[in-house]
Design an enzyme around this catalytic site. Structure first.
Site, PDB file in Angstrom:
ATOM      1  N   ALA A 330       1.079  -1.282   0.262  1.00  0.00           N
ATOM      2  CA  ALA A 330      -0.523  -0.246  -0.344  1.00  0.00           C
ATOM      3  C   ALA A 330       0.262   1.235   0.300  1.00  0.00           C
ATOM      4  O   ALA A 330       1.467   1.455  -1.099  1.00  0.00           O
ATOM      5  CB  ALA A 330      -0.705  -0.330   0.822  1.00  0.00           C
ATOM      6  N   SER A 331       0.619   2.676   0.627  1.00  0.00           N
ATOM      7  CA  SER A 331       0.921   3.762   0.362  1.00  0.00           C
ATOM      8  C   SER A 331       2.843   3.619   1.111  1.00  0.00           C
ATOM      9  O   SER A 331       3.069   4.995   1.480  1.00  0.00           O
ATOM     10  CB  SER A 331      -0.082   4.893   1.211  1.00  0.00           C
ATOM     11  OG  SER A 331      -0.861   4.425   0.325  1.00  0.00           O
TER      12      SER A 331
END
Length: 630
Positions: A330-331
């Site tokens: 993810a981020s």
């Protein structure tokens, strides 16, 4: 009629025949005696050494003697794996007048399960009567004391002590240390293939997982032997020679007991993993996989019901989530992607970008939505990292392409083994054109690249890889491998292990590293930082990046609802961080399965882990979780 004359015997001819036969018989005897003498000469003189050796083999037996396994300590010398004596009651049948009665009395005295009697006599029938046979293993202190008081009543029965592995911290270090267990057929085949089987002639256990398995050669030691003289029935008469075994070396790990205990407490009742390591030398200070299990269950042989309970547990405690758990990063990878974009000239530190509610590939209809439905407006790379703007990184991925992403992120250690000294590790997936063609028999599409640009899609990584990538980032491209082993005990002290690393990542400008690190500082300390609340009030300056990974795909216009989603389908929460910001000493990575948002769930855990390192007074006093051998 005249009578015929009777001829007399020819004594001369008979005498001659007799002597001829006697000479032939004598010559035969002489020849046979010669053959016998020749054979005796061959056996006694020519082949003397050979037959003497074979005779000694029948008279002298070489018995292997198992070495003592090396101990395992943490970085401060606290014992993590030790060898404890266990006591077994053995009976020599030929020294007992009424074996049946003796066994019954011992079962009653020690309050044993009556079923041990049938197992004992089954074993007695297999052994010679002068060989001791175990009646019961793993006597407790009360049973040992009770027998010792009454031992004079039972000639031929004796208590013998053996060393067995014991892990005083139980489930705290299971996924780091692993455990030892009885050698099985697969182990024998592997040892035979490696030409090590002879060194395990007297050894019952071998490292199965973790450090116990990885450093098996160091911990095991060298088998000794004793030469004993036996009679024609195999009974030992006397010991002729004794060569003591060489004990295994003690090893010292980089892990800190106090840090590990506190980290385990923070992860209690959660599914996930956490890694704490130093970026400059790759020392793993704590490695948590939750939930865990007690390795002592396996040392003495785990029962079928107990093993099935672990195997069928939906929380999967047998998996080392820190090194084997694969999750969409993810981020958390946006700072690394930012470094790539700067180095590839996709933008500069001053480039302005407008982040709307979604990103759209030119001439297509599909919309890749930002996590904030109304978008973020104008931003530069610093703000893009601070607020974790998806549209900024969608656009970056579209412009640089999957080939550059695969190349750069591979240098950060994604899609590869980290080099940690554990065999239980997954490499994760760093997607590429060739990977998709080999795996899915499909070409790579531009839409695939967009999802990879925010750490999702086909991209998966382990918490250990995230920690290492963070260490590479804060150390400006130095690619040091994480290490659990600090050093090996020797006669002159601890022999430290050298640092292991790959070729460093070099950029066109070293200042690009600081751009990403500044963005991570703003994540924790900025006015809009996604993790600013979790790190409010820290007496040190930290930096990090949160991430929230979808577990299942949403339809284009579908809105995610944490409360309305089944627990096992909820988002994973992630966070990477380091401290202090000015001169990083420690990095952390946290993954919580199905916990929700990374900034609200994983960031507080990461903050607590950094507190433990940065504020030593917050660490608890290590206290082994004592447990009996039962």
């Amino acid at each position: 009629m005249a009578k015929s004359r009777v001829k007399m015997r020819d004594h001369g001819a008979e005498s001659s025949l007799y002597w001829r036969r006697a000479v032939i018989a004598f010559m035969g005897i002489v020849v046979l005696m010669g053959v016998l003498v020749a054979n005796l000469y061959h056996l006694q003189i020519t082949e003397h050494q050979t037959y003497q050796t074979r005779s000694n083999d029948n008279r002298i037996k070489v018995l292997p003697v198992a070495p003592t396994r090396g101990l395992i300590y943490d970085r401060n010398g606290i014992l993590l794996a030790e060898n404890r004596p266990i006591y077994s009651l053995e009976i020599t049948p030929e020294q007992v007048q009424d074996l049946d009665q003796t066994v019954d009395e011992l079962i009653a005295l020690l309050e044993l399960d009556p079923s041990v009697k049938s197992r004992f006599f089954t074993e007695v029938r297999r052994q010679r009567r002068f060989t001791p046979v175990v009646l019961v293993n793993r006597l407790d202190e009360h049973q040992v004391a009770r027998f010792s008081i009454n031992q004079h009543k039972y000639p031929g029965a004796a208590i013998e002590a053996y060393l067995k592995r014991f892990y005083p911290y139980r489930d705290t270090f299971t996924h780091v240390i692993g455990y030892v267990a009885r050698i099985n057929d697969k182990d024998v085949a592997r040892l035979k293939e490696d030409n090590k089987l002879a060194n395990y002639a007297a050894t019952r256990d071998i490292g199965k997982l973790g450090v116990e398995r990885y450093y098996e050669d160091v911990l095991h030691g060298q088998t000794g032997y004793q030469e004993v003289e036996v009679n024609n029935r195999g009974r030992v008469i006397r010991t002729l020679k004794y060569q003591p075994p060489i004990p295994g070396s003690d090893i010292y790990l980089n892990v800190d007991v106090a840090l590990q205990l506190k980290a385990q407490k923070l992860m209690a009742n959660r599914r996930g993993a956490a890694v704490i390591m130093t970026p400059k030398d790759g020392k793993v200070l704590a490695l948590i996989s939750s939930p865990s299990y007690d390795p002592n269950l396996f040392v003495h042989g785990i029962s079928g019901p107990e093993y099935r309970a672990l195997l069928n547990n939906p929380d999967r405690p047998l998996i080392n989530r820190a090194s084997q758990g694969i999750y969409a990063p993810a981020s958390t990878v946006k700072p690394m992607l930012a470094v790539m974009g700067l180095n590839e000239g996709a933008f500069t530190p001053n480039t302005r970008f407008f982040g709307g509610p979604y990103f759209q590939i030119p001439n297509t209809k599909r919309k890749f939505r930002d996590w904030r439905r109304w978008g973020h407006g104008w931003m530069d790379v610093y703000r893009a990292i601070e607020i974790s703007a998806d549209t900024f990184f969608y656009d970056l991925a579209y412009r640089v392409g999957i080939d550059n992403i695969n190349d750069y992120m591979g240098r950060f250690g994604f899609g590869r083994f980290s080099g940690i000294d554990l065999r239980e590790e997954a490499s994760g997936t760093l997607p590429s054109r060739d990977w998709k063609q080999a795996r899915h028999k499909q070409p790579w599409y531009q839409g695939d690249t967009i999802s990879v640009g925010i750490g999702q899609g086909y991209w998966t990584a382990t918490p250990l890889q995230l920690a290492r990538a963070t260490a590479i980032l804060v150390d400006h491209g130095e690619t040091i491998h994480p290490r659990l082993l600090h050093g090996i005990g020797g006669p002159n002290g601890i022999i430290p292990m050298p640092i292991s690393k790959d070729a460093p990542i070099t950029l066109k400008q070293d200042s690009y590293w600081n751009v990403a690190l500044t963005g991570m500082h703003r994540v924790v300390n900025g006015r809009e930082g996604t993790a600013r609340r979790a790190f409010a009030g820290t007496p040190y300056t930290a930096a990090g990046k949160s991430g929230t990974a979808q577990v299942f795909g949403l339809a284009e216009n579908q809105q995610y609802s944490h409360a309305d989603t089944k627990e096992h389908l909820r988002d994973n929460a992630l966070f990477i961080g380091y401290a202090p910001y000015e001169d990083p000493e420690v990095v952390v990575s946290v993954v919580l399965e199905n916990a929700g948002g990374g900034s609200s769930n994983a960031a507080p855990v990461a903050r607590s882990l950094l507190d433990l390192y940065m504020i030593p007074d917050s660490l608890p006093t290590p206290d082994p979780q004592e447990q009996t051998d039962e």
